[in-house]
Design an enzyme around this catalytic site. Structure first.
Site, PDB file in Angstrom:
ATOM      1  CB  SER A 155      -0.923   0.014   1.227  1.00  0.00           C
ATOM      2  OG  SER A 155      -0.157   0.240   2.408  1.00  0.00           O
ATOM      3  CB  SER A 172       0.428   3.578   4.602  1.00  0.00           C
ATOM      4  OG  SER A 172       1.341   2.532   4.862  1.00  0.00           O
ATOM      5  CB  SER A 181      -0.816   6.364   6.967  1.00  0.00           C
ATOM      6  OG  SER A 181      -0.347   5.442   7.924  1.00  0.00           O
ATOM      7  CE  LYS A 189       0.661   1.934   8.891  1.00  0.00           C
ATOM      8  NZ  LYS A 189       0.048   2.491   7.663  1.00  0.00           N
TER       9      LYS A 189
END
Length: 321
Positions: free
Chosen positions: A126, A128, A286, A183
């Protein structure tokens, strides 16, 4: 054993197909662990039972042929020609069910050990973490940077480096540990992290940023503003629109929900002991700790260290900042 091995392969195939079709959640570490145990049993059986059995049969064949030739020679007769060596090799040859079990044991164990304790590959699914990581990046995660953890149960047994602000890490999603997330760490235990009016604050101080100009985000097919953010000792790029104020809804069901206060400006949280506050570098794209809470240390998989391949853009290969 032939039928038993066939049944095991059918079960493995059914598990893989169901996993691929999202019929159930798969656990690759557990699968490798089970495969290591099963192939180890086959390897032991091959080493101490099946191989000696085949060797005895081959030796008996050679001895019988020699005895036959000796008898014929004693009678002054010439023995007929038999390809004994080919027959011996056929007797010694592993059947398919041992070749695909005991024969694969060293490879499976090596992959299991490397993946569990050294490095593990991941694919970025993705946007994010844009612009730091793009969709399709293939990354390497350092599994021992934060300490040695037992595979499958992920229990730390040897500590190493501490998690630092600015680190990009892979972790098991607290709400669904079968899913891995990636992250950036913005808050460590004891920090007060605030995201207000599209700006990040740590312990009451705004985190410095500098505008770098527009960035075309391929994952959202639009141009966005690119900044450099100085998070501790790490200066990294991130995307945010200052004039957009998204709503961050509170989640009263998340652990330590009482440590977070929500308002129209954003959210402020105090990071509890043994937990971390994570955010994606694409701040408006995100779902991270602002929405679902903190990541416990037990969920950490490892530190993202490098992009080793991106099939459509080789310039992506290199370290992660």
């Amino acid at each position: 054993m032939n039928a038993v091995t066939g049944a095991l392969f059918l079960a493995l195939g059914a598990y893989a197909v169901g996993w691929y079709l999202d019929k159930w959640s798969g656990n690759f570490s557990l699968l490798l662990f089970i495969l290591s145990l099963v192939t180890f049993v086959y390897w032991l059986a091959e080493r101490f039972h099946f191989l000696p059995q085949r060797q005895r049969a081959a030796a008996a064949l050679v001895a019988a042929d020699a005895e036959r030739r000796a008898k014929w020679a004693a009678q002054g007769l010439k023995a007929d020609v038999h390809d004994v060596e080919s027959a011996r090799q056929a007797l010694l040859r592993q059947p398919w069910w041992l070749d695909w079990t005991a024969g694969l044991f060293p490879v499976i164990v090596l992959v299991f050990l490397l993946r569990s304790f050294v490095f593990e590959p991941f694919r970025i699914p993705s946007g994010s973490m844009v612009p730091t990581l793009l969709v399709g990046d293939l990354i390497v995660v350092n599994k021992f940077h934060y300490g040695i953890r037992l595979p499958v149960i992920n229990k730390k047994i040897i500590a190493n480096h501490e998690v630092q602000r600015g680190d990009v890490i892979v972790f098991r999603f607290p709400k669904n540990p079968s899913v891995d997330y990636i992250k950036r760490v913005v808050g460590v235990p004891g920090d007060v992290v605030a995201w207000r009016n599209q700006r990040l604050y740590l312990n009451g101080q705004e985190v410095p940023t500098a505008v770098q100009g527009p960035f075309y985000d391929r994952s959202s097919t639009r141009s966005r503003t690119r900044y450099t953010e100085s998070l501790g000792a790490v200066a990294h790029d991130m995307l945010v629109e200052r004039d957009v104020l998204p709503i961050i809804p509170p989640d009263p069901t998340m652990p330590f929900a009482d440590q977070c206060q929500y308002s129209v400006e954003g959210v402020t949280c105090k990071v509890p002991a043994g937990h971390y506050f994570m955010m994606g570098d694409s701040r408006d794209n995100s779902e991270d700790s602002r929405f679902w809470g903190f990541v416990p240390d037990a969920n950490i998989v490892g530190k993202a260290s490098a992009v080793w391949m991106h099939f459509w853009d080789f310039s992506r290969i290199g370290g992660i900042r």
